[in-house]
Design a protein around this motif. Structure first.
Motif, PDB file in Angstrom:
ATOM      1  N   ILE A  18       0.960  -1.174   0.175  1.00 10.46           N
ATOM      2  CA  ILE A  18       0.073   0.084  -0.072  1.00 10.46           C
ATOM      3  C   ILE A  18       1.015   1.251   0.073  1.00 10.46           C
ATOM      4  O   ILE A  18       0.787   2.074  -0.733  1.00 10.46           O
ATOM      5  N   ARG A  21       2.714   2.126  -3.168  1.00 10.68           N
ATOM      6  CA  ARG A  21       1.939   2.758  -4.104  1.00 10.68           C
ATOM      7  C   ARG A  21       1.674   4.058  -3.735  1.00 10.68           C
ATOM      8  O   ARG A  21       0.543   4.577  -4.388  1.00 10.68           O
ATOM      9  N   GLY A  23      -0.021   4.880  -1.050  1.00  8.79           N
ATOM     10  CA  GLY A  23      -1.115   5.083  -0.168  1.00  8.79           C
ATOM     11  C   GLY A  23      -0.895   5.125   1.190  1.00  8.79           C
ATOM     12  O   GLY A  23       0.422   5.396   1.723  1.00  8.79           O
ATOM     13  N   THR A  24      -1.972   5.238   2.121  1.00  6.12           N
ATOM     14  CA  THR A  24      -1.712   5.236   3.662  1.00  6.12           C
ATOM     15  C   THR A  24      -2.558   4.299   4.385  1.00  6.12           C
ATOM     16  O   THR A  24      -3.445   3.805   3.663  1.00  6.12           O
TER      17      THR A  24
END
Ligand SMILES: CC(C)(COP(=O)(O)OP(=O)(O)OC[C@H]1O[C@@H](n2cnc3c(N)ncnc32)[C@H](O)[C@@H]1OP(=O)(O)O)[C@@H](O)C(=O)NCCC(=O)NCCS
Length: 342
Positions: A18, A21, A23-24
């Motif tokens: 994640i 990419r 993201g969080t």
């Protein structure tokens, strides 16, 4: 919904993916190794970060021995053989340090959410406090223990004072006039949840389906009464109306009477009971009941003073006897008859 159970290594892999990419993700903290800055139950929001970009004082999530995921503070950063090596340590555990290399680091704790509070662990007052804490270490955790010990000692002295009638008379004269009473509104829900540790319905006359007395799923009418001193919350109690001749708690009951330690002896318990009795009368109740531990001297004295007497209710007596047989402390029923206005 299908439930998937992942191993620590699989979770780490998922989180890493994640973050890679951009993201969080967030998760709930377990344990107390980061106390007092991160507490058990806090929600941690993780953002992607390169290990080299981490600063001393940041809190980072890393994969420890046995693939365990740990969020600890960076206490030092070194370069060994052209590689960043971080020394990670929990704020509460001064002796426990662990080294982490870039491949172990997953991300940085950007935000901590505690109830409605949002905290940036590396910025503002929490960030400053954390840096000071690291400098103080190992004295920091010791200091906290001393403060806690002092608080406990102070609490003991205060409770001894509050048991003296002369103190209660004095403190009532000093603070009594500053106390205000009111029926709680939905805006008080978060505060009440904090004090009682569970969700409280705080709409006047609201129908609630669940409460702490084991009578789940029965509709009851409830009032939450609150006392404040200045702007500060000082105490509360609930008045709950159950259907008559039904279950173990027929009629109107006081539950959850609580005055914060600092404000005890001022007359707040008495004020809350008085307000409850007035509300009961206005709702045409003929009797108000409550349960209390037999040896709770302040509580029993308070209710006796307000005209309550020991009572017996068929069915509930057996339940209370059973509690004693199971090794629990004896609770007694106390009740007061009200004058019904013509
Ligand atoms: C029991 C409790 C609600 C009392 O509230 P309070 O605001 O401190 O009480 P008040 O100041 O209104 O005092 C009213 C009466 O209670 C009795 N009382 C209060 N504190 C007492 C104490 N420490 N020792 C003996 N009696 C005490 C007295 O009879 C007092 O009247 P008096 O001062 O004229 O003698 C409070 O101590 C509390 O929150 N305790 C923890 C929770 C609890 O036990 N709840 C009750 C059971 S559900």
């Amino acid at each position: 919904m299908r439930e998937i159970i992942l191993k620590q290594a699989e979770i780490a892999e998922l989180f890493a993916d994640i973050l890679a990419r951009g993201g969080t993700f967030s998760f709930r903290a377990h344990g107390s190794s980061m106390s007092p800055f991160i507490r058990n139950g806090d929600i941690l929001f993780i953002e992607p970060v390169e290990a080299a970009a981490l600063k001393v004082g940041d809190v980072a999530l890393f994969q420890s021995i046995g693939d365990r995921l740990i969020a600890h503070r960076v206490v030092s950063k070194n370069i060994k053989r052209n590689r960043v090596v971080l020394t990670m340590r929990g704020d509460a555990v001064s002796a426990f340090c662990e080294l982490a290399t870039p491949d172990q680091v997953l991300g940085r704790i950007a935000v901590v959410r505690r109830g409605s509070k949002i905290i940036r662990p590396d910025r503002g007052i929490p960030g400053l406090a954390a840096r000071l804490w690291m400098r103080l270490s190992p004295a920091g955790p010791l200091l906290i223990q001393l403060i806690r010990f002092g608080k406990r000692g102070g609490g003991c002295v205060l409770r001894r004072l509050q048991s003296l009638k002369s103190y209660r008379i004095f403190i009532r004269k000093m603070v009594g006039k500053k106390v205000r009473y009111r029926i709680a509104t939905t805006e008080d829900s978060i505060l009440l949840e904090k004090i009682y540790g569970h969700t409280i319905s705080s709409n006047p006359g609201n129908l609630v389906e669940k409460h702490a007395c084991g009578t789940e799923n029965k509709k009851v009418q409830s009032f939450t009464l609150i006392a404040t001193v200045g702007q500060k919350f000082a105490g509360a109690t609930f008045l709950m109306q159950f259907p008559e001749n039904q279950g173990h708690f027929p009629g109107l009951w006081f539950f959850g009477m609580r005055v914060l330690t600092l404000y005890r002896g001022i007359g707040i318990g008495e004020g809350l009971v008085r307000m409850g009795l007035k509300t009961a009368s206005e709702n045409s109740a003929a009797k108000v009941n409550l349960l209390i531990f037999e040896h709770n001297k302040p509580g029993v004295n308070l209710y006796r003073k307000m005209g309550f007497q020991s009572d017996s209710i068929h069915g509930l007596d057996d339940l209370l006897d059973k509690e004693v047989r199971q090794g629990e402390r004896r609770r007694i029923i106390m009740s007061k008859h009200l004058l019904i206005k013509a």
